[in-house]
Design a protein around this motif. Structure first.
Motif, short mmCIF file in Angstrom:
data_model
loop_
_atom_site.label_atom_id
_atom_site.label_comp_id
_atom_site.label_asym_id
_atom_site.label_seq_id
_atom_site.Cartn_x
_atom_site.Cartn_y
_atom_site.Cartn_z
N TYR A 190 -4.07 -9.24 -1.82
CA TYR A 190 -4.63 -9.90 -3.00
C TYR A 190 -4.69 -8.90 -4.14
O TYR A 190 -5.47 -7.94 -4.09
CB TYR A 190 -6.04 -10.43 -2.64
CG TYR A 190 -6.73 -11.13 -3.78
CD1 TYR A 190 -6.24 -12.34 -4.26
CD2 TYR A 190 -7.87 -10.60 -4.37
CE1 TYR A 190 -6.87 -12.99 -5.32
CE2 TYR A 190 -8.50 -11.24 -5.42
CZ TYR A 190 -7.99 -12.44 -5.89
OH TYR A 190 -8.61 -13.08 -6.93
N LEU A 191 -3.87 -9.09 -5.15
CA LEU A 191 -3.71 -8.06 -6.17
C LEU A 191 -3.80 -8.55 -7.61
O LEU A 191 -2.92 -8.23 -8.42
CB LEU A 191 -2.34 -7.37 -6.00
CG LEU A 191 -2.07 -6.55 -4.76
CD1 LEU A 191 -0.71 -5.89 -4.89
CD2 LEU A 191 -3.13 -5.49 -4.54
N VAL A 199 -4.18 0.79 -11.16
CA VAL A 199 -5.00 -0.42 -11.03
C VAL A 199 -5.66 -0.70 -12.39
O VAL A 199 -5.93 0.23 -13.17
CB VAL A 199 -6.05 -0.23 -9.91
CG1 VAL A 199 -7.11 0.78 -10.29
CG2 VAL A 199 -6.69 -1.55 -9.50
N VAL A 246 3.22 -10.86 -7.55
CA VAL A 246 1.82 -11.19 -7.22
C VAL A 246 1.64 -12.70 -7.03
O VAL A 246 0.97 -13.15 -6.09
CB VAL A 246 0.88 -10.65 -8.33
CG1 VAL A 246 -0.55 -11.06 -8.09
CG2 VAL A 246 1.00 -9.13 -8.43
N ARG A 252 0.84 -1.21 0.00
CA ARG A 252 0.00 0.00 0.00
C ARG A 252 0.88 1.26 0.00
O ARG A 252 0.65 2.20 -0.77
CB ARG A 252 -0.90 0.00 1.25
CG ARG A 252 -1.94 1.07 1.21
CD ARG A 252 -2.51 1.41 2.56
NE ARG A 252 -2.75 2.84 2.56
CZ ARG A 252 -3.87 3.40 2.15
NH1 ARG A 252 -4.86 2.66 1.76
NH2 ARG A 252 -4.00 4.70 2.13
N TYR A 270 -4.53 -5.36 0.38
CA TYR A 270 -3.31 -5.41 -0.44
C TYR A 270 -2.60 -6.77 -0.37
O TYR A 270 -1.48 -6.90 -0.82
CB TYR A 270 -2.38 -4.24 -0.05
CG TYR A 270 -3.04 -2.92 -0.38
CD1 TYR A 270 -2.94 -2.38 -1.65
CD2 TYR A 270 -3.83 -2.27 0.55
CE1 TYR A 270 -3.60 -1.21 -1.99
CE2 TYR A 270 -4.49 -1.08 0.24
CZ TYR A 270 -4.37 -0.57 -1.04
OH TYR A 270 -5.04 0.59 -1.36
N GLY A 325 -3.81 -5.43 -9.60
CA GLY A 325 -2.91 -4.36 -9.22
C GLY A 325 -3.56 -3.45 -8.17
O GLY A 325 -4.56 -3.82 -7.53
N ALA A 326 -3.01 -2.25 -8.00
CA ALA A 326 -3.51 -1.33 -6.96
C ALA A 326 -3.01 0.07 -7.27
O ALA A 326 -2.09 0.26 -8.06
CB ALA A 326 -2.98 -1.78 -5.59
#
Ligand code: HEM
Length: 465
Positions: A400-401, A409, A366, A71, A398, A404-405
């Motif tokens: 589980y991506l 994202v 990931v 994050r 964060y 993305g983020a």
């Protein structure tokens, strides 16, 4: 520390000469592993530690596997990040400087332009096109040569998701043909591991490697097809309200200029490629995992069977597929179609008590994050109940991506999830999918996560007629 075929974890105070010799000795095996599948070159620590730093040929890479640090990196310090040069070297020959590969204001304009296509109401309006694509696949399978029951599910799903993208993003331009397009994407992605490995060796971009010529020809073909699609639309006179129409009408707020011809091709190709390949992979891995777990498949079929209305006439019925959605999320935990997110830092940044210097690589692995021993109980077990509302609420977002983020994202996240649910709801009640080979194909990194050797399955109609 011995290492064969993996990156060496950095130890403070290591003796540089010894390290250099060890690296030189290990180089061929690290490269061979990277070309086979980059994931195998990650050190084992990425599955058990929150932060792992490696050094390879003097280049430091920090693998970030702690949700709090992720994050901090991808949201709070997103402005200190740019695209990783090795990924650009792999993707830019095809995708140029489009929304996936650009940074800064050039990226922002493209993202803002495309955003209206992905609003929830617009995505719901695509449900009939998704159902239509699934129906075409069903008809193809039922009317095909009855002696051919084993098919590679991956190209089958690619074709289905390609139909959806063509229908929704370029209003069904029927001259964009899936088979040659798919073959070109395969040829292109097939050689990207060499480009990444050579880039890490600091070899110049022109360095010959296996598949280079086919990859260059594929990029040329893909860009040419997309340019012709744009030309057909311009010739039509009316620009339209689909993605292509939005791109053609886009204006850079700083310059007031329209997107250049190259920029139009970069973006349309990015959307067509990124928009169907990843979704097809999610569906492919899902069909195989359901075949491995008949009791879970039964629950999914029950849920689909108890839908109160047809998805085409009432797209909001998709919300009733809550368990099927959990299954999909769990499949993308074990087999994330985009298994690695990579960035380069533009300024020094802090992750917990560590400093990452400007110009270093920061990777979110990931695939490893989703199987991390500190984050998941029995990380390798398939258990869709992990995504029940209660367990999801208790978990750090964060951890589980798959999409993305932060500001980068995936723009197509809700489209992809809706599309997978519609296609599963239409195909699963109609066919049984039986693996042609007992052994699960291994997952191979090709920028996306592909089943090595494809996913051959027997497709058997459940009811004829
Ligand atoms: C299951 C399907 C999909 C998965 C797993 C997936 C995954 C991802 C991930 C992880 C990213 C972030 C990459 C990064 O941060 O470096 C991304 C970005 C992106 N995705 Fe997807 N994606 C999927 C479907 C789609 C669809 C359907 C579309 C469009 C129709 C799409 C278009 C894009 C674009 C344009 C970006 C770049 C966004 C930006 O940088 O602003 N994706 N995707």
């Amino acid at each position: 520390m011995p290492f064969v075929g993996t990156f060496r974890v950095c130890e403070p105070g290591g003796f540089p000469l010894q390290e250099a010799i060890a690296e030189a000795v290990a180089l061929p095996s690290v490269l061979a592993t990277m070309v086979r599948s980059m994931i195998e070159a990650w050190p084992d620590d990425v599955y058990t530690q929150p932060l792992v730093t490696t050094r390879f040929l003097g280049r430091r890479t920090t693998y970030v596997c702690d949700p709090r640090h992720i994050r901090s990196l991808m949201v709070d310090q997103a402005d200190a990040l740019e695209r990783e040069p090795f990924m650009l070297r792999a993707l830019a020959p095809a995708l140029g400087s489009g929304i996936l590969t650009a940074d800064g204001s050039h990226w922002r304009v493209q993202r803002r332009t495309a955003a209206p296509m992905f609003r929830p109401d617009r995505v719901r309006s695509f449900v009939p096109a998704m159902a239509q694509a699934a129906h075409a696949t069903r008809t193809r399978w039922l009317s095909g040569d009855p002696s051919v029951v084993v098919r590679d599910i991956l190209p089958e799903m690619m074709r289905t998701t390609f139909d959806v993208i063509v229908a929704t993003m370029v209003s069904g331009d029927s001259q964009l043909k899936v088979e040659p397009f798919g073959r070109a994407i395969d040829a292109y992605l097939g050689q990207t591991s060499w480009k990444i490995a050579l880039s890490m060796l600091n070899a110049p971009a022109w360095t010959p490697h296996p598949g280079a010529r086919a990859g260059a020809a594929a990029a040329l073909y893909l860009r040419g097809e997309v340019a012709r699609t744009i030309a057909r639309r311009r010739a039509r006179g009316e620009l339209g309200t689909d993605l292509l129409g939005l791109l053609l009408q886009a204006e850079d707020p700083e310059t007031g200029h329209c997107l250049s011809s190259d920029s139009l091709v970069d973006n349309l190709l990015t959307f067509v490629a990124a928009g169907h390949e990843t979704t097809a992979l999610a569906l492919t891995w899902t069909l195989r995992m359901l075949a491995e777990h008949p009791e879970i498949e039964r629950r999914v079929l029950e849920e689909i069977g108890s839908l109160s209305s047809d998805l085409v006439s009432d797209p909001s019925a998709i919300d009733q597929l809550a368990y099927t959605r959990q299954v999909l999320l769990e499949v993308m935990r074990l087999y994330p179609p985009a298994p690695l997110i990579v960035r380069r830092t533009t300024t020094d940044l802090r992750l917990g008590d560590r400093t990452v210097r400007a110009g270093e690589s920061v990777h979110v692995p990931v695939y490893a994050l989703h199987r991390h021993h500190l984050l998941w109980e029995q990380p390798d077990a398939f258990n869709p109940d992990r995504f029940s509302p209660a367990l999801t609420a208790a978990r750090d977002r964060y951890a589980y991506l798959p999409f993305g983020a932060g500001p980068r994202v995936c723009i197509g996240m809700s489209l992809a999830l809706t599309e997978c649910l519609v296609i599963l709801a239409k195909l699963l009640p109609a066919f049984r999918f039986i693996p042609a080979e007992a052994k699960m194909p291994s997952a191979q990194f090709r920028v996306t996560l592909r089943p090595k050797g494809g996913m051959p399955m027997k497709i058997v109609p459940r009811h004829v007629g």
